[in-house]
Structure formats: structure tokens, C-alpha cells
Design a protein around this motif. Structure first.
Motif, PDB file in Angstrom:
ATOM      1  N   UNK A 259      35.519   9.303 -17.322  1.00  0.00           N
ATOM      2  CA  UNK A 259      36.538   8.354 -17.775  1.00  0.00           C
ATOM      3  C   UNK A 259      37.689   8.221 -16.787  1.00  0.00           C
ATOM      4  N   UNK A 260      38.192   9.329 -16.276  1.00  0.00           N
ATOM      5  CA  UNK A 260      39.387   9.298 -15.432  1.00  0.00           C
ATOM      6  C   UNK A 260      39.031   9.033 -13.971  1.00  0.00           C
ATOM      7  N   UNK A 263      43.184   7.471  -9.417  1.00  0.00           N
ATOM      8  CA  UNK A 263      44.460   6.778  -9.515  1.00  0.00           C
ATOM      9  C   UNK A 263      45.168   6.948 -10.841  1.00  0.00           C
ATOM     10  N   UNK A 264      44.516   7.563 -11.812  1.00  0.00           N
ATOM     11  CA  UNK A 264      45.138   7.743 -13.122  1.00  0.00           C
ATOM     12  C   UNK A 264      46.175   8.862 -13.099  1.00  0.00           C
ATOM     13  N   UNK A 265      47.251   8.648 -13.841  1.00  0.00           N
ATOM     14  CA  UNK A 265      48.248   9.710 -13.981  1.00  0.00           C
ATOM     15  C   UNK A 265      47.774  10.688 -15.052  1.00  0.00           C
ATOM     16  N   UNK A 266      48.287  11.922 -15.045  1.00  0.00           N
ATOM     17  CA  UNK A 266      47.898  12.897 -16.081  1.00  0.00           C
ATOM     18  C   UNK A 266      48.224  12.389 -17.478  1.00  0.00           C
ATOM     19  N   UNK A 276      45.867  16.557 -19.525  1.00  0.00           N
ATOM     20  CA  UNK A 276      44.605  16.378 -18.825  1.00  0.00           C
ATOM     21  C   UNK A 276      44.938  15.845 -17.445  1.00  0.00           C
ATOM     22  N   UNK A 277      44.515  16.553 -16.419  1.00  0.00           N
ATOM     23  CA  UNK A 277      44.712  16.125 -15.041  1.00  0.00           C
ATOM     24  C   UNK A 277      43.416  15.473 -14.569  1.00  0.00           C
ATOM     25  N   UNK A 281      39.252  17.009 -14.298  1.00  0.00           N
ATOM     26  CA  UNK A 281      38.545  16.704 -15.541  1.00  0.00           C
ATOM     27  C   UNK A 281      37.047  16.935 -15.436  1.00  0.00           C
ATOM     28  N   UNK A 282      36.442  16.683 -14.290  1.00  0.00           N
ATOM     29  CA  UNK A 282      34.992  16.800 -14.166  1.00  0.00           C
ATOM     30  C   UNK A 282      34.550  18.246 -14.378  1.00  0.00           C
ATOM     31  N   UNK A 283      33.470  18.466 -15.153  1.00  0.00           N
ATOM     32  CA  UNK A 283      33.011  19.848 -15.393  1.00  0.00           C
ATOM     33  C   UNK A 283      32.319  20.442 -14.183  1.00  0.00           C
ATOM     34  N   UNK A 284      32.298  21.755 -14.126  1.00  0.00           N
ATOM     35  CA  UNK A 284      31.480  22.437 -13.130  1.00  0.00           C
ATOM     36  C   UNK A 284      30.020  22.171 -13.452  1.00  0.00           C
ATOM     37  N   UNK A 285      29.153  22.251 -12.444  1.00  0.00           N
ATOM     38  CA  UNK A 285      27.727  22.086 -12.691  1.00  0.00           C
ATOM     39  C   UNK A 285      26.982  23.302 -12.160  1.00  0.00           C
ATOM     40  N   UNK A 286      25.832  23.555 -12.751  1.00  0.00           N
ATOM     41  CA  UNK A 286      25.021  24.694 -12.334  1.00  0.00           C
ATOM     42  C   UNK A 286      24.475  24.484 -10.928  1.00  0.00           C
TER      43      UNK A 286
END
Length: 311
Positions: A259-260, A263-266, A276-277, A281-286
Motif C-alpha cells: 500500500x505505501x 513518497x508517503x509520509x508516516x 507506520x513508516x 512497512x514491507x515484511x521480511x521474507x524467508x
């Protein structure tokens, strides 16, 4: 190479350790054999406790994780060559505090993860509360996170596990009330909004109300127990479906983790006194995720437990 994990969810009533060990050995010699075997919350200590005081329960069942019970569980996992989640145990730490703790043993019999329940079922569960989110890696498969019963009602917990890279959330349960009806859609929602597998295994009657489920990353129930019966649900978890849902979208049209933008502000979150920064925001991946399914943005493999993607 596909990442298919054979999973057994054991919906059974509470047992003694001897009954548990005998039953597990039998399952591993039957069509219910699996790579990862998961039992309900409190499976090894809730038999007959309704007639005991809190002090008597702790005296009978609370011990350090490296005590005799832990050694026996590790030996059993090593004997059968499986990943084992025997539900939860009563853990007594060095200062005497007691926790409701989920434990995980690898096929070598090593304790690879332990999670102290954070959202205890107050006031009926008087144990101490944990404060750490816990994930663990399963080489050749992916990363899993631990959740205990009432934890599922708090979306912050599953969201953090997903952010830390969990592709499968193991939710061990001992729900003896009609509230199990609400836990079914709650677990589906946790799977959908985080695009993860959720395995929620409850005890069987008369100890608990059953209805164990495995939910895929798009919220579909892949396998389920119809009621309170003593049953082992054996199925296959395809870890690559997590990365596929995130790359191609849930139902092909929803990308909650994308979603973010830069350029989006927190986004301020007054409830948490945080934010939310977009940058985190993106999750870690295996590390096991195939290159073809990895996101085009920089990949983060590790998330420190003390950090948070939504604080």
C-alpha cells in the motif's frame, strides 16, 4: 524446488506424557505421518487440573524448559525425525515465574523456539505474560511464527509475526467454550490481511471444542475438523503460496503489504503512541523464497524482535 511441508494437526483431548508419546509414535507409522506435528495448547498439563489449585498445578507441571520434560520432548522429536510443537507447557523461569509457553523442537531434538503467551485469557489464566514475538526458520521450507489461543484475537500479534517474516502462523488453542465459533473467522481474517498460512489446532472434547483449521494465505479453509472429535488433520502447506499471493495479489486484486510508497509520509497511530513508516512497512521474507517470487524492492530477510513495522 517447491517448499511443500506435510503438516499434521492433532486435535486430541488432553493426555499424560506417556499417552502423548505412544500416540505420536503410532501416528508417525500411519498415513498421519508428517514433517511438522502440532498439538493443542496445554495438551500435556490440562488433564484433570480442574480439581487442583493453582499452586498444585504449578507444583505438578511447571519446570524449566531444559528440565526432564524438555529433554524427553527433544528425544521424541529426534527419535521420529520430525518438527514437533507439543502444544504449550508451563515454564518456570529462574526467578520462579510461570509462563504458558509454546515450544518447538527440530528433527535433531533441539529446542529451536519458545514463545511465552502475551495475551493470556484473563482473569481465567493467571500465569505471567510474555513480551516477545517469536518466529523460527525451518530449513528447506520457510519461516513460521508462534501464537497461542487468545493471541489470535489481537491483530497486532499476527501482524508482527508476518512482518518478521512468518509465512505460517501456528496458533495452538485450548478453547472449551462457545468462543471457538468466533475464532474461526478471526483466524481467517489474520490469514487474509497478512497473506500468511494460519494453522489453528484446538483440543478435542471433552477438554475443548475442536474445530481445528488450516487457512491459506487468501483466507480459504484448506482443511477443518467438523466438530469436537479426536482426529488428526494431515495436509500439505505450500510456502510459496505466500510469496505468490503477495506478488500477484489476494484474488488477484489486493496487495496490503504494497500500500505505501516511498513518497508517503508516516501514518500516525495514536492508539500505539507510534506510527507506520512506509520505509519499513514491507515484511521480511524467508531466504527459502524462490527468486521469481521475491519482490522487486530491496529484500529484508531479518527483523529484530524488538523492532515493529507499525509502531
Amino acid at each position: 524446488m517447491s517448499r511443500h511441508l506435510r503438516l499434521a494437526l492433532v486435535q486430541a483431548p488432553a493426555e499424560t506424557f506417556e499417552q502423548f508419546a505412544e500416540g505420536l509414535r503410532t501416528r508417525m507409522k500411519s498415513p498421519n505421518a508428517a514433517d511438522l506435528v502440532v498439538y493443542p495448547e496445554a495438551h500435556l498439563y490440562s488433564l484433570g487440573i480442574e480439581s487442583l489449585t493453582e499452586e498444585e498445578i504449578y507444583e505438578a507441571h511447571a519446570e524449566p524448559l531444559d528440565g526432564p520434560r524438555g529433554k524427553a520432548l527433544g528425544a521424541l522429536a529426534r527419535e521420529l525425525g520430525i518438527w514437533l510443537v507439543p502444544g504449550t507447557v508451563l515454564e518456570r523461569d529462574a526467578d520462579g515465574s510461570v509462563y504458558n509457553t509454546a515450544v518447538v523442537y527440530n528433527p535433531d531434538g533441539e529446542l529451536v523456539a519458545s514463545y511465552r503467551k502475551i495475551f493470556t485469557w484473563r482473569p481465567y489464566e493467571p500465569v505471567c505474560v510474555g513480551r516477545d514475538f517469536v518466529v523460527f526458520d525451518m530449513p528447506g521450507y520457510g519461516r513460521a511464527g508462534l501464537s497461542i489461543c487468545y493471541d489470535s484475537w489481537y491483530p497486532e500479534l499476527t501482524r508482527h509475526l508476518a512482518w518478521m517474516g512468518a509465512e505460517l502462523v501456528i496458533n495452538v488453542v485450548q478453547t472449551p467454550t462457545a468462543g471457538r465459533a468466533q475464532e474461526i473467522p478471526v483466524n481467517q481474517a489474520n490469514a487474509i490481511v497478512n497473506q500468511v498460512w494460519v494453522a489453528s489446532v484446538n483440543g478435542a472434547g471433552p477438554t475443548a471444542h475442536g474445530r481445528s483449521i488450516l487457512v491459506d494465505p487468501e483466507g480459504h479453509i484448506q482443511v477443518a475438523a467438523a466438530g469436537m472429535e479426536d482426529v488428526t488433520l494431515t495436509t500439505v502447506v505450500d510456502f510459496d503460496r505466500v510469496a505468490a499471493a503477495r506478488k500477484f495479489g489476494t484474488s488477484g486484486d489486493s496487495w496490503p503489504w504494497d500500500h505505501f510508497t516511498a513518497g508517503d509520509t508516516p501514518l500516525e497511530l495514536p492508539l500505539y503512541n507510534g506510527r507506520i513508516d512506509p520505509a519499513t512497512w514491507r515484511p521480511a521474507i524467508s531466504r527459502e523464497t524462490p527468486d521469481a517470487l521475491r519482490p522487486t524492492a530491496p529484500v529484508v530477510f531479518e527483523r529484530p524482535a524488538e523492532e515493529s513495522g507499525d509502531e
